[in-house]
Design a protein around this motif. Sequence first.
Motif, PDB file in Angstrom:
ATOM      1  N   GLU A 167     109.756  72.578  62.023  1.00  0.00           N
ATOM      2  CA  GLU A 167     110.025  73.108  60.687  1.00  0.00           C
ATOM      3  C   GLU A 167     109.154  72.399  59.650  1.00  0.00           C
ATOM      4  OE1 GLU A 167     114.185  72.593  60.085  1.00  0.00           O
ATOM      5  OE2 GLU A 167     114.759  74.378  61.238  1.00  0.00           O
ATOM      6  N   LYS A 168     109.061  71.073  59.788  1.00  0.00           N
ATOM      7  CA  LYS A 168     108.218  70.306  58.876  1.00  0.00           C
ATOM      8  C   LYS A 168     106.756  70.684  59.049  1.00  0.00           C
ATOM      9  CE  LYS A 168     107.311  65.564  57.361  1.00  0.00           C
ATOM     10  NZ  LYS A 168     107.660  64.133  57.533  1.00  0.00           N
ATOM     11  N   LEU A 169     106.346  70.891  60.284  1.00  0.00           N
ATOM     12  CA  LEU A 169     104.966  71.270  60.587  1.00  0.00           C
ATOM     13  C   LEU A 169     104.627  72.613  59.948  1.00  0.00           C
ATOM     14  CD1 LEU A 169     102.364  70.647  62.155  1.00  0.00           C
ATOM     15  CD2 LEU A 169     103.387  71.778  64.147  1.00  0.00           C
ATOM     16  N   ASN A 170     105.513  73.573  60.064  1.00  0.00           N
ATOM     17  CA  ASN A 170     105.292  74.888  59.454  1.00  0.00           C
ATOM     18  C   ASN A 170     105.182  74.788  57.937  1.00  0.00           C
ATOM     19  OD1 ASN A 170     105.332  76.206  61.935  1.00  0.00           O
ATOM     20  ND2 ASN A 170     107.542  76.570  61.864  1.00  0.00           N
ATOM     21  N   SER A 171     106.015  73.928  57.334  1.00  0.00           N
ATOM     22  CA  SER A 171     105.964  73.742  55.883  1.00  0.00           C
ATOM     23  C   SER A 171     104.627  73.141  55.451  1.00  0.00           C
ATOM     24  CB  SER A 171     107.107  72.841  55.424  1.00  0.00           C
ATOM     25  OG  SER A 171     108.358  73.440  55.674  1.00  0.00           O
ATOM     26  N   LEU A 172     104.143  72.153  56.221  1.00  0.00           N
ATOM     27  CA  LEU A 172     102.867  71.525  55.896  1.00  0.00           C
ATOM     28  C   LEU A 172     101.709  72.509  56.040  1.00  0.00           C
ATOM     29  CD1 LEU A 172     103.314  68.049  57.631  1.00  0.00           C
ATOM     30  CD2 LEU A 172     103.285  68.511  55.177  1.00  0.00           C
ATOM     31  N   LYS A 173     101.756  73.322  57.092  1.00  0.00           N
ATOM     32  CA  LYS A 173     100.696  74.316  57.301  1.00  0.00           C
ATOM     33  C   LYS A 173     100.710  75.359  56.185  1.00  0.00           C
ATOM     34  CE  LYS A 173     100.238  74.012  62.333  1.00  0.00           C
ATOM     35  NZ  LYS A 173     100.423  74.731  63.616  1.00  0.00           N
ATOM     36  N   GLU A 174     101.914  75.762  55.785  1.00  0.00           N
ATOM     37  CA  GLU A 174     102.051  76.733  54.705  1.00  0.00           C
ATOM     38  C   GLU A 174     101.498  76.166  53.401  1.00  0.00           C
ATOM     39  OE1 GLU A 174     105.509  79.873  53.341  1.00  0.00           O
ATOM     40  OE2 GLU A 174     106.113  77.792  53.758  1.00  0.00           O
ATOM     41  N   MET A 175     101.785  74.876  53.143  1.00  0.00           N
ATOM     42  CA  MET A 175     101.280  74.229  51.939  1.00  0.00           C
ATOM     43  C   MET A 175      99.756  74.081  51.991  1.00  0.00           C
ATOM     44  SD  MET A 175     101.715  73.079  48.981  1.00  0.00           S
ATOM     45  CE  MET A 175     103.504  73.229  48.946  1.00  0.00           C
ATOM     46  N   GLN A 176      99.220  73.807  53.173  1.00  0.00           N
ATOM     47  CA  GLN A 176      97.775  73.673  53.328  1.00  0.00           C
ATOM     48  C   GLN A 176      97.067  74.991  52.987  1.00  0.00           C
ATOM     49  OE1 GLN A 176      96.479  70.825  53.848  1.00  0.00           O
ATOM     50  NE2 GLN A 176      94.419  71.046  54.681  1.00  0.00           N
ATOM     51  N   GLU A 177      97.613  76.090  53.481  1.00  0.00           N
ATOM     52  CA  GLU A 177      97.028  77.397  53.197  1.00  0.00           C
ATOM     53  C   GLU A 177      97.141  77.737  51.714  1.00  0.00           C
ATOM     54  OE1 GLU A 177      95.229  79.195  55.301  1.00  0.00           O
ATOM     55  OE2 GLU A 177      95.522  77.461  56.634  1.00  0.00           O
ATOM     56  N   PHE A 178      98.279  77.349  51.126  1.00  0.00           N
ATOM     57  CA  PHE A 178      98.463  77.617  49.687  1.00  0.00           C
ATOM     58  C   PHE A 178      97.443  76.839  48.864  1.00  0.00           C
ATOM     59  CE2 PHE A 178     100.298  75.903  45.740  1.00  0.00           C
ATOM     60  CZ  PHE A 178     100.309  77.068  44.977  1.00  0.00           C
ATOM     61  N   MET A 179      97.247  75.560  49.165  1.00  0.00           N
ATOM     62  CA  MET A 179      96.313  74.744  48.382  1.00  0.00           C
ATOM     63  C   MET A 179      94.887  75.264  48.503  1.00  0.00           C
ATOM     64  SD  MET A 179      97.696  70.795  48.703  1.00  0.00           S
ATOM     65  CE  MET A 179      97.619  70.691  50.506  1.00  0.00           C
ATOM     66  N   LEU A 210      98.889  83.699  40.657  1.00  0.00           N
ATOM     67  CA  LEU A 210     100.310  83.956  40.421  1.00  0.00           C
ATOM     68  C   LEU A 210     100.927  84.796  41.538  1.00  0.00           C
ATOM     69  CD1 LEU A 210     100.304  84.639  36.571  1.00  0.00           C
ATOM     70  CD2 LEU A 210     100.993  82.542  37.764  1.00  0.00           C
ATOM     71  N   ASN A 211     100.093  85.522  42.276  1.00  0.00           N
ATOM     72  CA  ASN A 211     100.596  86.315  43.396  1.00  0.00           C
ATOM     73  C   ASN A 211     100.800  85.483  44.660  1.00  0.00           C
ATOM     74  OD1 ASN A 211     100.810  88.804  42.075  1.00  0.00           O
ATOM     75  ND2 ASN A 211      98.622  89.238  42.375  1.00  0.00           N
ATOM     76  N   LEU A 212     100.303  84.237  44.636  1.00  0.00           N
ATOM     77  CA  LEU A 212     100.531  83.342  45.781  1.00  0.00           C
ATOM     78  C   LEU A 212     101.996  82.927  45.812  1.00  0.00           C
ATOM     79  CD1 LEU A 212      97.364  81.046  45.519  1.00  0.00           C
ATOM     80  CD2 LEU A 212      97.724  83.012  47.039  1.00  0.00           C
ATOM     81  N   LYS A 213     102.482  82.536  46.977  1.00  0.00           N
ATOM     82  CA  LYS A 213     103.903  82.239  47.162  1.00  0.00           C
ATOM     83  C   LYS A 213     104.414  81.182  46.201  1.00  0.00           C
ATOM     84  CE  LYS A 213     107.315  80.986  50.674  1.00  0.00           C
ATOM     85  NZ  LYS A 213     107.565  80.685  52.103  1.00  0.00           N
ATOM     86  N   PHE A 214     103.662  80.109  46.008  1.00  0.00           N
ATOM     87  CA  PHE A 214     104.136  79.008  45.162  1.00  0.00           C
ATOM     88  C   PHE A 214     103.486  79.001  43.777  1.00  0.00           C
ATOM     89  CE2 PHE A 214     104.241  77.453  49.619  1.00  0.00           C
ATOM     90  CZ  PHE A 214     105.618  77.396  49.767  1.00  0.00           C
ATOM     91  N   GLY A 215     102.677  80.002  43.473  1.00  0.00           N
ATOM     92  CA  GLY A 215     101.961  80.007  42.212  1.00  0.00           C
ATOM     93  C   GLY A 215     102.847  80.338  41.023  1.00  0.00           C
ATOM     94  N   ASN A 216     102.635  79.617  39.908  1.00  0.00           N
ATOM     95  CA  ASN A 216     103.352  79.907  38.663  1.00  0.00           C
ATOM     96  C   ASN A 216     102.502  79.427  37.488  1.00  0.00           C
ATOM     97  OD1 ASN A 216     104.116  77.020  38.031  1.00  0.00           O
ATOM     98  ND2 ASN A 216     105.273  77.277  39.946  1.00  0.00           N
ATOM     99  N   ASP A 217     102.888  79.851  36.297  1.00  0.00           N
ATOM    100  CA  ASP A 217     102.095  79.554  35.098  1.00  0.00           C
ATOM    101  C   ASP A 217     101.936  78.054  34.864  1.00  0.00           C
ATOM    102  OD1 ASP A 217     101.448  82.181  34.022  1.00  0.00           O
ATOM    103  OD2 ASP A 217     103.606  82.420  33.721  1.00  0.00           O
ATOM    104  N   ARG A 218     103.026  77.334  35.031  1.00  0.00           N
ATOM    105  CA  ARG A 218     102.984  75.891  34.766  1.00  0.00           C
ATOM    106  C   ARG A 218     102.023  75.190  35.720  1.00  0.00           C
ATOM    107  NH1 ARG A 218     108.253  71.799  34.747  1.00  0.00           N
ATOM    108  NH2 ARG A 218     107.091  69.882  34.265  1.00  0.00           N
ATOM    109  N   MET A 219     102.071  75.559  36.995  1.00  0.00           N
ATOM    110  CA  MET A 219     101.184  74.934  37.970  1.00  0.00           C
ATOM    111  C   MET A 219      99.724  75.287  37.677  1.00  0.00           C
ATOM    112  SD  MET A 219     101.210  75.201  42.139  1.00  0.00           S
ATOM    113  CE  MET A 219     102.908  74.611  42.253  1.00  0.00           C
ATOM    114  N   TRP A 220      99.490  76.524  37.269  1.00  0.00           N
ATOM    115  CA  TRP A 220      98.126  76.935  36.930  1.00  0.00           C
ATOM    116  C   TRP A 220      97.569  76.068  35.799  1.00  0.00           C
ATOM    117  CZ3 TRP A 220      94.167  80.014  38.456  1.00  0.00           C
ATOM    118  CH2 TRP A 220      93.187  80.315  37.516  1.00  0.00           C
ATOM    119  N   ASP A 221      98.377  75.886  34.752  1.00  0.00           N
ATOM    120  CA  ASP A 221      97.937  75.079  33.613  1.00  0.00           C
ATOM    121  C   ASP A 221      97.623  73.641  34.020  1.00  0.00           C
ATOM    122  OD1 ASP A 221      98.220  77.261  31.948  1.00  0.00           O
ATOM    123  OD2 ASP A 221     100.265  76.719  31.317  1.00  0.00           O
ATOM    124  N   GLU A 222      98.393  73.116  34.965  1.00  0.00           N
ATOM    125  CA  GLU A 222      98.156  71.749  35.434  1.00  0.00           C
ATOM    126  C   GLU A 222      96.890  71.664  36.293  1.00  0.00           C
ATOM    127  OE1 GLU A 222     101.620  70.410  37.468  1.00  0.00           O
ATOM    128  OE2 GLU A 222     102.850  70.254  35.650  1.00  0.00           O
TER     129      GLU A 222
END
Length: 281
Positions: free
Chosen positions: A130-142, A158-170
Amino acid sequence: MNIVNRILELKTVWCSRRIAFWTMKHDFHQRRVNRIAGAEERASKNEAESDRLYQLSQKMADAIPMGQPILIGHHSEKSDRRYREKISVAMKRSVEADHKAAYYSEKAAGIKNNGAIFSDDPEAIVKLEEKLNSLKEMQEFMKAANKCIRKNNKNAFLNLKFGNDRMWDELIQPKFGGQGFAQFTLTNNSANIRRIEKRVLALKNQGQTVAVDMVIKGVRILENREANRLQLFFDGRPVQEVIAKLKQHGFRWCRSEGAWQRHISNNAIYWGRIIAGTVET
């Protein structure tokens, strides 16, 4: 004793050992509960001892009139000094007990909050995957996020799974020499993925191999996978030189198991064999 009786005797001994093995208290979650309870009990006992010693030192100090100095040359000088020393010792021991209470309180809290996945956890492989899948998912997102930032495509981000306005600005703020997720962040995450993949593979392979269970010079070496410990069973107490070698190489005495043990590893098995080979028969 005839051969039939001898066989029956050996069979009885073998059965008793197997029963003892399977009845060992190796429930992972219960051991965790026991460790927390043990730490909390020690914290409580030391806290109570600290309070007792503090009250004792205060009661003893109250027997001395306020501001009363030691009467140099008086017949009471020696006894007065000894009395004041006892007060000082009681206060010192009170402080030490208080420090121990704090240590065990922190230890209990640490065990409760420890999110590490231990190999002796029956659900270790599931949790690691489960942890491995989360890390792989985060790697693809980054990777995808950095691509969107390079193209200045906020909508795609913003269409990415974890994308949002605040993260974009950062992420569009220049940091560490550029925008987006820093290269070292992806590198570290990738290294964690490889590490966990190797660990999952090792645990799966471990389940397909036969556990070490041998006797060298009367010392039984047991790879107890239920407890995730390599255990050495001696016929009686080892000599001091052997005990020193055991401690030097990470083995610790476990009274409940009657064995010297440490976490399973190739290194543990290697030194277990070496140390058992040094025992004089």
